[in-house]
Design a protein around this motif. Structure first.
Motif, PDB file in Angstrom:
ATOM      1  N   ASP A  96       0.862  -1.172   0.000  1.00  0.00           N
ATOM      2  CA  ASP A  96       0.000   0.000   0.000  1.00  0.00           C
ATOM      3  C   ASP A  96       0.911   1.237   0.000  1.00  0.00           C
ATOM      4  O   ASP A  96       1.461   1.615   1.038  1.00  0.00           O
ATOM      5  N   ARG A  97       1.090   1.813  -1.184  1.00  0.00           N
ATOM      6  CA  ARG A  97       2.010   2.954  -1.342  1.00  0.00           C
ATOM      7  C   ARG A  97       1.651   4.103  -0.406  1.00  0.00           C
ATOM      8  O   ARG A  97       2.528   4.754   0.151  1.00  0.00           O
ATOM      9  N   GLU A  98       0.358   4.368  -0.245  1.00  0.00           N
ATOM     10  CA  GLU A  98      -0.056   5.476   0.612  1.00  0.00           C
ATOM     11  C   GLU A  98       0.283   5.201   2.070  1.00  0.00           C
ATOM     12  O   GLU A  98       0.703   6.093   2.801  1.00  0.00           O
ATOM     13  N   ALA A  99       0.132   3.952   2.497  1.00  0.00           N
ATOM     14  CA  ALA A  99       0.482   3.594   3.872  1.00  0.00           C
ATOM     15  C   ALA A  99       1.995   3.706   4.085  1.00  0.00           C
ATOM     16  O   ALA A  99       2.444   4.177   5.138  1.00  0.00           O
ATOM     17  N   ILE A 100       2.762   3.299   3.094  1.00  0.00           N
ATOM     18  CA  ILE A 100       4.227   3.421   3.188  1.00  0.00           C
ATOM     19  C   ILE A 100       4.605   4.899   3.282  1.00  0.00           C
ATOM     20  O   ILE A 100       5.393   5.295   4.137  1.00  0.00           O
ATOM     21  N   ALA A 101       4.038   5.707   2.395  1.00  0.00           N
ATOM     22  CA  ALA A 101       4.342   7.147   2.395  1.00  0.00           C
ATOM     23  C   ALA A 101       3.964   7.781   3.734  1.00  0.00           C
ATOM     24  O   ALA A 101       4.726   8.601   4.275  1.00  0.00           O
ATOM     25  N   ALA A 102       2.822   7.394   4.272  1.00  0.00           N
ATOM     26  CA  ALA A 102       2.386   7.952   5.561  1.00  0.00           C
ATOM     27  C   ALA A 102       3.342   7.548   6.682  1.00  0.00           C
ATOM     28  O   ALA A 102       3.675   8.377   7.548  1.00  0.00           O
ATOM     29  N   GLU A 103       3.782   6.310   6.673  1.00  0.00           N
ATOM     30  CA  GLU A 103       4.713   5.852   7.721  1.00  0.00           C
ATOM     31  C   GLU A 103       6.068   6.525   7.581  1.00  0.00           C
ATOM     32  O   GLU A 103       6.697   6.896   8.578  1.00  0.00           O
ATOM     33  N   LEU A 104       6.530   6.706   6.352  1.00  0.00           N
ATOM     34  CA  LEU A 104       7.793   7.419   6.144  1.00  0.00           C
ATOM     35  C   LEU A 104       7.689   8.843   6.680  1.00  0.00           C
ATOM     36  O   LEU A 104       8.598   9.333   7.362  1.00  0.00           O
ATOM     37  N   GLU A 105       6.588   9.503   6.380  1.00  0.00           N
ATOM     38  CA  GLU A 105       6.382  10.873   6.856  1.00  0.00           C
ATOM     39  C   GLU A 105       6.316  10.910   8.383  1.00  0.00           C
ATOM     40  O   GLU A 105       6.914  11.768   9.016  1.00  0.00           O
ATOM     41  N   ARG A 106       5.601   9.946   8.968  1.00  0.00           N
ATOM     42  CA  ARG A 106       5.475   9.883  10.424  1.00  0.00           C
ATOM     43  C   ARG A 106       6.843   9.743  11.088  1.00  0.00           C
ATOM     44  O   ARG A 106       7.096  10.301  12.152  1.00  0.00           O
ATOM     45  N   ARG A 107       7.744   9.052  10.418  1.00  0.00           N
ATOM     46  CA  ARG A 107       9.084   8.825  10.969  1.00  0.00           C
ATOM     47  C   ARG A 107      10.085   9.903  10.540  1.00  0.00           C
ATOM     48  O   ARG A 107      11.268   9.801  10.819  1.00  0.00           O
ATOM     49  N   GLY A 108       9.587  10.904   9.822  1.00  0.00           N
ATOM     50  CA  GLY A 108      10.456  12.012   9.427  1.00  0.00           C
ATOM     51  C   GLY A 108      11.411  11.683   8.300  1.00  0.00           C
ATOM     52  O   GLY A 108      12.463  12.307   8.179  1.00  0.00           O
ATOM     53  N   LEU A 109      11.040  10.713   7.459  1.00  0.00           N
ATOM     54  CA  LEU A 109      11.899  10.313   6.341  1.00  0.00           C
ATOM     55  C   LEU A 109      11.366  10.906   5.046  1.00  0.00           C
ATOM     56  O   LEU A 109      10.226  10.666   4.663  1.00  0.00           O
ATOM     57  N   ASP A 110      12.196  11.684   4.386  1.00  0.00           N
ATOM     58  CA  ASP A 110      11.836  12.292   3.107  1.00  0.00           C
ATOM     59  C   ASP A 110      12.371  11.386   2.012  1.00  0.00           C
ATOM     60  O   ASP A 110      13.561  11.411   1.695  1.00  0.00           O
ATOM     61  N   CYS A 111      11.484  10.593   1.444  1.00  0.00           N
ATOM     62  CA  CYS A 111      11.909   9.538   0.531  1.00  0.00           C
ATOM     63  C   CYS A 111      10.864   9.364  -0.567  1.00  0.00           C
ATOM     64  O   CYS A 111       9.673   9.287  -0.290  1.00  0.00           O
ATOM     65  N   GLU A 112      11.324   9.295  -1.784  1.00  0.00           N
ATOM     66  CA  GLU A 112      10.433   9.077  -2.928  1.00  0.00           C
ATOM     67  C   GLU A 112      10.169   7.579  -3.094  1.00  0.00           C
ATOM     68  O   GLU A 112      11.071   6.762  -2.909  1.00  0.00           O
ATOM     69  N   ILE A 113       8.946   7.229  -3.446  1.00  0.00           N
ATOM     70  CA  ILE A 113       8.588   5.830  -3.698  1.00  0.00           C
ATOM     71  C   ILE A 113       8.355   5.665  -5.190  1.00  0.00           C
ATOM     72  O   ILE A 113       7.550   6.380  -5.786  1.00  0.00           O
ATOM     73  N   ARG A 114       9.089   4.753  -5.794  1.00  0.00           N
ATOM     74  CA  ARG A 114       8.938   4.456  -7.223  1.00  0.00           C
ATOM     75  C   ARG A 114       8.666   2.968  -7.400  1.00  0.00           C
ATOM     76  O   ARG A 114       8.864   2.186  -6.489  1.00  0.00           O
ATOM     77  N   SER A 115       8.280   2.609  -8.607  1.00  0.00           N
ATOM     78  CA  SER A 115       8.063   1.198  -8.941  1.00  0.00           C
ATOM     79  C   SER A 115       8.915   0.808 -10.130  1.00  0.00           C
ATOM     80  O   SER A 115       9.059   1.585 -11.081  1.00  0.00           O
ATOM     81  N   ALA A 116       9.466  -0.377 -10.062  1.00  0.00           N
ATOM     82  CA  ALA A 116      10.191  -0.944 -11.200  1.00  0.00           C
ATOM     83  C   ALA A 116       9.168  -1.501 -12.186  1.00  0.00           C
ATOM     84  O   ALA A 116       8.042  -1.826 -11.818  1.00  0.00           O
ATOM     85  N   SER A 117       9.575  -1.629 -13.414  1.00  0.00           N
ATOM     86  CA  SER A 117       8.696  -2.212 -14.432  1.00  0.00           C
ATOM     87  C   SER A 117       8.761  -3.732 -14.355  1.00  0.00           C
ATOM     88  O   SER A 117       9.685  -4.303 -13.774  1.00  0.00           O
ATOM     89  N   GLY A 118       7.775  -4.355 -14.953  1.00  0.00           N
ATOM     90  CA  GLY A 118       7.803  -5.803 -15.076  1.00  0.00           C
ATOM     91  C   GLY A 118       8.651  -6.204 -16.271  1.00  0.00           C
ATOM     92  O   GLY A 118       9.123  -5.356 -17.029  1.00  0.00           O
ATOM     93  N   ARG A 119       8.855  -7.467 -16.402  1.00  0.00           N
ATOM     94  CA  ARG A 119       9.640  -7.979 -17.530  1.00  0.00           C
ATOM     95  C   ARG A 119       8.993  -9.250 -18.022  1.00  0.00           C
ATOM     96  O   ARG A 119       8.629 -10.110 -17.237  1.00  0.00           O
ATOM     97  N   GLU A 120       8.818  -9.329 -19.300  1.00  0.00           N
ATOM     98  CA  GLU A 120       8.248 -10.530 -19.918  1.00  0.00           C
ATOM     99  C   GLU A 120       9.353 -11.550 -20.164  1.00  0.00           C
ATOM    100  O   GLU A 120      10.511 -11.172 -20.387  1.00  0.00           O
TER     101      GLU A 120
END
Length: 142
Positions: A96-120
């Motif tokens: 849950d990206r939003e939950a991760i972002a909220a927890e990072l913010e709660r802990r004072g961590l300024d961090c971008e969340i990205r996703s890798a692509s899939g591969r066939e």
């Protein structure tokens, strides 16, 4: 210097893992990989290989600067210690990206969340999943 963190179970390393970690490494200057502890893997079958073995194999990959074991009680502890600029999620990870972002913010961590692509798969019998590898082993060697 951009510090990137990737994380996962990494049980029976396959080309999908290599793709994920290569993409993550390309997003920064340093790639740290957090290898999940068995007790934290609750969304699929437990890993076959020990946490230390999985960490050692991941750490041996050229694109990985350091592989560490995840924290058994609080998965955010290694993130706090590493203070990454970017966290890269695998294309098939069910977070849950939003939950991760909220927890990072709660802990004072300024961090971008990205996703890798899939591969066939690149050829007919290439397996990009630990589950598929295990299924093939059971099918062929029962």
């Amino acid at each position: 210097m951009t510090r990137v963190v990737a994380q996962g179970t990494f049980d029976i390393i396959h080309p999908g893992h290599v793709h994920y970690l290569s993409e993550a490494a390309a997003m920064g200057d340093e790639l740290y990989v957090i290898v999940a502890r068995k007790r934290n893997v609750d969304h699929k079958a437990p890993p076959i290989c020990s946490a230390r073995q999985r960490r050692d194999v991941v750490g041996a990959l050229e694109v990985v600067d350091e592989a560490i074991l995840g924290h058994e009680a609080d998965i955010f502890v290694p993130i706090e210690e590493l203070e990454p600029d970017v966290i890269v999620l695998g294309h098939d990870q069910h977070h849950d990206r939003e939950a991760i972002a909220a927890e990072l913010e709660r802990r004072g961590l300024d961090c971008e969340i990205r996703s890798a692509s899939g591969r066939e798969p690149r050829y007919e019998d290439e397996l990009l999943s630990t589950r598929l590898i295990v299924d093939r082993i059971l099918e062929q060697r029962g």
